[in-house]
Design an enzyme around this catalytic site. Structure first.
Site, PDB file in Angstrom:
ATOM      1  CG  HIS A 177      55.986 -82.742  33.095  1.00 28.35           C
ATOM      2  ND1 HIS A 177      55.416 -81.568  32.807  1.00 28.35           N
ATOM      3  CD2 HIS A 177      55.351 -82.997  34.304  1.00 28.35           C
ATOM      4  CE1 HIS A 177      54.917 -81.038  33.841  1.00 28.35           C
ATOM      5  NE2 HIS A 177      54.906 -82.192  34.656  1.00 28.35           N
TER       6      HIS A 177
ATOM      7  CG  ASP B  58      55.178 -80.054  29.705  1.00 25.15           C
ATOM      8  OD1 ASP B  58      55.400 -81.081  29.569  1.00 25.15           O
ATOM      9  OD2 ASP B  58      55.212 -79.578  30.882  1.00 25.15           O
TER      10      ASP B  58
ATOM     11  CB  SER C 230      51.865 -81.624  36.194  1.00 28.41           C
ATOM     12  OG  SER C 230      53.046 -80.615  36.917  1.00 28.41           O
TER      13      SER C 230
END
Length: 406
Positions: free
Chosen positions: A142, A186, A261
């Protein structure tokens, strides 16, 4: 009584007279001064201080062992005392070891609005982990893939136009190439053209224990090379992201924010045990973040590097889970109701029909699509898989050959 005897009695009386200053005050003051001197020496002179701490640890351990053996004789707890300076040194050492292996990532996207004023650009930031000296970097899907971004009816985000990578203590901006992405886990891999990088040391996430030291390293809110520390709050935690993907994650209370992230969750040895991926947010929520266990990423990033994608076995059905109430209302059984079948898929070739209810896979009773996928994902492309389906009031066994997921 004679005069001489009187003098003798008076002399003895003087000798037995109580002297407070000599008998109580002087010894008391001397004791206080002596105690202060001893404590001062023991707490300021390192050799004395360390000896006292070792003795306290020994006594503490002995008392704990005695207590355990006399009560339940169960798990031996680590009750050793540690100093704050020791904990601080651990944090400093871990940060110094791992920071050179963490990068800051900036992605530039094209954005088209409903007002048709021409394309504009938007940026997103994240972090990454160097996994090889020649420039391969592991991050979240993402971070680099716009399809994982939150949808908005007023604009459409296109493909990434540019990926920029910043190294630790290096002002140069390096252009990154997206090697491969995988939305299901992911995860993604990018690469920069630079050798001699410091690859992160990867730990064993299967040995992670609840309560152990954990440090998150990344670029939260654009603050490059930031570290936050806490503990492992839980392991094997089932979580789901905004795109509906489910993960088995490590939970931590080390602060994870936007931009973290793709960064690293590391242990007290400076080994990466997870890839920071998401956090829970909202009123009253604090210190609930999640990381993908590093062991589960290895096969994924190796395939992304080799094939630019992840090769997975594929059945080729679309289904709906039937619970007891729904199954009973439709004269069916609990299982996976087949709603669609992909053309030329393994399911079609094996004879699966729309309306079938899958109730077993390889001899195991199943009730949900997740259970079916768990069995399927343990197999390789080309392996066979036996299904038992409920069709027109009867059970039927089918054998299919798993294909590569398109």
């Amino acid at each position: 009584m004679t005069e001489n005897n009187f003098e003798i009695v008076e002399k003895k009386a003087k000798e037995n007279k109580f002297d407070f200053s000599k008998t109580i005050l002087l010894p008391f003051v001397s004791g206080i001064l002596g105690t202060a001197l001893v404590i001062g020496c023991c707490t300021t002179i390192p050799i004395f201080k360390n000896n006292i701490i070792r003795q306290l640890i020994t006594v503490n351990n002995i008392s704990s062992e005695d207590k355990n053996s006399s009560t339940n004789n169960s798990t031996n707890l680590n009750t050793q005392l540690i100093s704050l300076s020791g904990y601080s040194d651990t944090g400093v050492g871990v940060a110094q070891k791992v920071q050179p292996s963490i990068v800051a990532i900036t992605v530039e996207y094209s954005v088209n609005t409903i007002f048709n004023r021409g394309p504009s650009t938007a940026t997103a930031k994240g972090s990454g982990i160097i996994i090889s000296e020649d420039g391969y970097i592991l991050t979240n899907n993402h971070v680099v893939n716009s399809s994982s971004s939150t949808n908005n009816s007023f604009y459409e985000i296109g493909e990434a136009n540019k990926v920029t990578v910043k190294l630790y203590n290096d002002t140069t901006e390096y252009e990154g190439e997206i090697i491969g992405t995988d939305s299901q886990t992911d995860l993604a891999v990018i690469k920069i053209k630079k050798d001699g990088l410091t690859a992160a040391e990867l730990g064993d996430s299967s040995s992670v224990q609840v309560g152990e030291f954990a440090m998150a390293i990344g670029s939260p809110l654009g603050l490059d090379n930031s570290v936050t520390a806490g503990i492992v709050s839980a392991v094997n935690r089932e979580v789901e992201d905004d795109d509906g993907n489910k993960y088995t994650a490590i939970q931590t209370d080390a602060a994870i924010n936007s931009g973290n992230s793709g960064g690293a969750l590391v242990n007290s040895k400076g080994q990466v045990i997870g890839v920071n991926t998401l956090k829970l947010s909202g009123t009253g929520v604090e210190g609930v973040g999640f990381a993908i266990p590093i062991n589960s990423t290895k096969d994924i990033y190796e395939q992304l590097i080799e094939y630019n994608k992840v090769k997975r076995p594929y059945i080729g059905i679309g289904g709906r889970d039937l619970d007891e109430q729904t199954a009973k209302a439709n004269n069916l059984v609990v299982g996976i109701y087949v709603r669609s079948i992909a053309e030329f898929s393994a399911a079609e070739k094996a004879g699966v029909k729309i309306g079938d209810v899958i109730i077993e896979a390889d001899g195991q009773k199943i009730k949900t699509t997740d259970e079916l996928n768990a069995i399927k994902n343990k197999k390789q492309i080309g392996d066979t898989m036996k299904l038992k389906v409920y069709r027109n009031g009867k059970e039927k066994e089918l054998t299919l050959t798993l294909q590569e997921q398109p």
